[in-house]
Design a protein around this motif. Structure first.
Motif, PDB file in Angstrom:
ATOM      1  N   THR A 139       0.819  -1.210   0.000  1.00  0.00           N
ATOM      2  CA  THR A 139       0.000   0.000   0.000  1.00  0.00           C
ATOM      3  C   THR A 139       0.856   1.265   0.000  1.00  0.00           C
ATOM      4  O   THR A 139       1.813   1.382   0.766  1.00  0.00           O
ATOM      5  N   VAL A 140       0.487   2.211  -0.857  1.00  0.00           N
ATOM      6  CA  VAL A 140       1.076   3.557  -0.867  1.00  0.00           C
ATOM      7  C   VAL A 140      -0.095   4.526  -0.940  1.00  0.00           C
ATOM      8  O   VAL A 140      -0.751   4.654  -1.961  1.00  0.00           O
ATOM      9  N   PHE A 141      -0.353   5.212   0.164  1.00  0.00           N
ATOM     10  CA  PHE A 141      -1.524   6.073   0.316  1.00  0.00           C
ATOM     11  C   PHE A 141      -1.090   7.532   0.343  1.00  0.00           C
ATOM     12  O   PHE A 141      -0.148   7.892   1.045  1.00  0.00           O
ATOM     13  N   ALA A 142      -1.779   8.383  -0.426  1.00  0.00           N
ATOM     14  CA  ALA A 142      -1.450   9.811  -0.392  1.00  0.00           C
ATOM     15  C   ALA A 142      -2.595  10.630  -0.962  1.00  0.00           C
ATOM     16  O   ALA A 142      -3.404  10.139  -1.760  1.00  0.00           O
ATOM     17  N   ARG A 177       3.528  10.368   1.570  1.00  0.00           N
ATOM     18  CA  ARG A 177       3.045   9.023   1.281  1.00  0.00           C
ATOM     19  C   ARG A 177       3.084   8.158   2.538  1.00  0.00           C
ATOM     20  O   ARG A 177       4.070   8.153   3.268  1.00  0.00           O
ATOM     21  N   LEU A 178       2.010   7.421   2.739  1.00  0.00           N
ATOM     22  CA  LEU A 178       1.903   6.512   3.871  1.00  0.00           C
ATOM     23  C   LEU A 178       1.951   5.078   3.370  1.00  0.00           C
ATOM     24  O   LEU A 178       1.443   4.767   2.293  1.00  0.00           O
ATOM     25  N   ASP A 179       2.528   4.190   4.176  1.00  0.00           N
ATOM     26  CA  ASP A 179       2.439   2.773   3.849  1.00  0.00           C
ATOM     27  C   ASP A 179       1.283   2.155   4.626  1.00  0.00           C
ATOM     28  O   ASP A 179       0.548   2.846   5.344  1.00  0.00           O
ATOM     29  N   GLY A 180       1.106   0.845   4.468  1.00  0.00           N
ATOM     30  CA  GLY A 180      -0.025   0.196   5.117  1.00  0.00           C
ATOM     31  C   GLY A 180      -0.004   0.318   6.624  1.00  0.00           C
ATOM     32  O   GLY A 180      -1.043   0.528   7.263  1.00  0.00           O
ATOM     33  N   ALA A 181       1.179   0.209   7.221  1.00  0.00           N
ATOM     34  CA  ALA A 181       1.290   0.332   8.678  1.00  0.00           C
ATOM     35  C   ALA A 181       0.904   1.732   9.134  1.00  0.00           C
ATOM     36  O   ALA A 181       0.232   1.906  10.162  1.00  0.00           O
ATOM     37  N   GLY A 187      -5.708   5.200  11.530  1.00  0.00           N
ATOM     38  CA  GLY A 187      -7.120   4.861  11.444  1.00  0.00           C
ATOM     39  C   GLY A 187      -7.702   5.003  10.052  1.00  0.00           C
ATOM     40  O   GLY A 187      -8.927   4.942   9.874  1.00  0.00           O
ATOM     41  N   LEU A 188      -6.856   5.183   9.047  1.00  0.00           N
ATOM     42  CA  LEU A 188      -7.338   5.263   7.670  1.00  0.00           C
ATOM     43  C   LEU A 188      -7.677   3.887   7.108  1.00  0.00           C
ATOM     44  O   LEU A 188      -8.378   3.776   6.099  1.00  0.00           O
ATOM     45  N   ALA A 189      -7.166   2.859   7.733  1.00  0.00           N
ATOM     46  CA  ALA A 189      -7.492   1.479   7.375  1.00  0.00           C
ATOM     47  C   ALA A 189      -7.661   0.691   8.663  1.00  0.00           C
ATOM     48  O   ALA A 189      -7.195   1.113   9.727  1.00  0.00           O
ATOM     49  N   ILE A 228       5.114   6.927  10.666  1.00  0.00           N
ATOM     50  CA  ILE A 228       4.398   8.161  10.996  1.00  0.00           C
ATOM     51  C   ILE A 228       4.282   8.362  12.501  1.00  0.00           C
ATOM     52  O   ILE A 228       4.241   9.499  12.985  1.00  0.00           O
ATOM     53  N   THR A 229       4.255   7.277  13.266  1.00  0.00           N
ATOM     54  CA  THR A 229       4.086   7.389  14.718  1.00  0.00           C
ATOM     55  C   THR A 229       5.215   8.197  15.347  1.00  0.00           C
ATOM     56  O   THR A 229       4.978   9.050  16.223  1.00  0.00           O
ATOM     57  N   ASP A 230       6.441   7.956  14.912  1.00  0.00           N
ATOM     58  CA  ASP A 230       7.578   8.696  15.462  1.00  0.00           C
ATOM     59  C   ASP A 230       7.588  10.160  15.020  1.00  0.00           C
ATOM     60  O   ASP A 230       8.218  11.005  15.674  1.00  0.00           O
TER      61      ASP A 230
END
Length: 363
Positions: A139-142, A177-181, A187-189, A228-230
């Protein structure tokens, strides 16, 4: 029901019945399954047909192949149409795309979307309304709209503005860009499933839709640590303002490598699009219903796709691929509050967006 393929309206969307599921499969791999008007209409027609079909109890949305689920809308066609002096392609596409987004958001049957690969722009618009949103290691989300002089639309204001802290402002401005994790962490997935398990999961859900959640829970694995958490503490601190210049100043004052990299990203974004995006994230939580969000976003987009920045952004990023957009205005200081206000003015009633009538059975 038997698995019988049934093409509806457009060769790039396969819609078919699979046991108790209605299946929508995007099939435009050379364009990363980007949506055009025919695809939007085919999806809308299928959903309207299934809405009152008792044999269809759940809707599954995926793609036929390639590395993208859906890379967005076909903005190149829209930009060329504007350049030719028409502009009707953009009006028709966004009007009907937003109707599809609203139909999905209010749909009475659960949706399951498999966000395997690239999920951007218009792809987010057909993924986020679904009850079950599955990501994978691919997954690559943006929401990359500010790179082409637009803003995170297709309901992006509603989805992003409800994220924790200042993640929305960061994602909307930078197109990060976000990955699946990352998607799971924000909370997007809600399910992280290895890509090699997807076919089996789809078959199980189609056969037993009432067990969809337990099937997905059984197939899901713990995602890897989310990058993204860090970054969230820095994001919350440096993107705390709703003023674009103040965000830029905070990043400059921070001086860290991370802040410098973000500044370099923002330097390539349309200043107008960035300011409009920030304003939208202030206004979106004030929209009581999703229909209000869609009406507001359509008023904005109907003006932005005709603006010089949209044509220039599409040219630089997607047509000539030079990566050198010349924005107008060129700097954030030149984009006044009055200019931003103008994008948010309601359209005349004859031009305003409306949802599909409740009794519609066809798109």
């Amino acid at each position: 029901m038997d698995s019988i393929l049934n093409f509806i309206a457009d060769p790039h969307v396969l819609t078919f019945a699979d046991h108790c599921a209605g299946r929508i499969r995007l099939d435009r791999p050379k364009a990363l399954h980007s949506l055009d008007l025919g695809m939007v209409r085919a999806m809308t027609e299928a959903l309207l047909d299934w809405r009152h079909d008792d044999d269809v109890r759940i809707v599954l949305i995926d793609h036929a192949g390639g590395r993208g689920f859906c890379a967005g809308g076909d903005v190149v066609t829209i930009a060329k149409d504007v350049a030719d002096g028409a502009g009707t392609a953009g009006r028709d596409f966004f009007f009907e795309e937003y109707r599809l987004n609203h139909l999905m958001y209010t749909y009475p049957k659960p949706g399951v979307v498999f966000m395997d690969g690239v999920v951007m722009g218009g792809g987010v618009g057909i993924a986020c309304p679904c009850r079950y949103r599955i990501v994978t290691e691919r997954t690559v989300f943006a929401m990359p709209e500010t790179t082409i002089g637009l803003f995170p639309d297709v309901g992006g204001g509603r989805y992003l503005s409800r994220l924790r802290g200042r993640a929305a402002q960061y994602l909307a401005l930078t197109s990060a860009r976000l990955d699946g994790a990352d998607c799971i962490a924000l909370g997007l997935a809600n399910f992280y499933v290895p890509s090699d398990q997807l076919d089996a999961v789809k078959a199980e859900i189609a056969a037993s839709p009432e067990k969809a959640e337990s099937i997905l829970a059984g197939a899901a694995v713990t995602p890897p640590p989310a990058t993204i958490t860090d970054q969230l503490p820095q994001i919350d601190r440096l993107f705390a303002s709703d003023d674009f210049e103040e965000i830029m100043a905070a990043l400059q004052a921070d001086g860290s490598d991370w802040a410098s990299n973000v500044l370099a990203m923002l330097a390539k974004r349309s200043p107008t699009a960035c300011k409009v995006s920030l304003r939208m994230l202030v206004e979106s939580p004030r929209q009581l219903h999703f229909v209000d969000e869609m009406r507001m976003e359509y008023a904005i987009v109907s003006r932005m796709y005709r603006s010089p920045d949209f044509a220039e952004g599409v040219r630089a990023l997607l047509i000539e691929k030079t990566g050198d957009p010349r924005w107008s205005p060129a700097t954030a200081a030149e984009v006044t509050d009055a200019m931003v206000d103008a994008y948010f003015q309601p359209l005349p009633p004859a031009e305003a967006w409306t949802p599909l009538p409740p009794t519609s059975r066809k798109g």
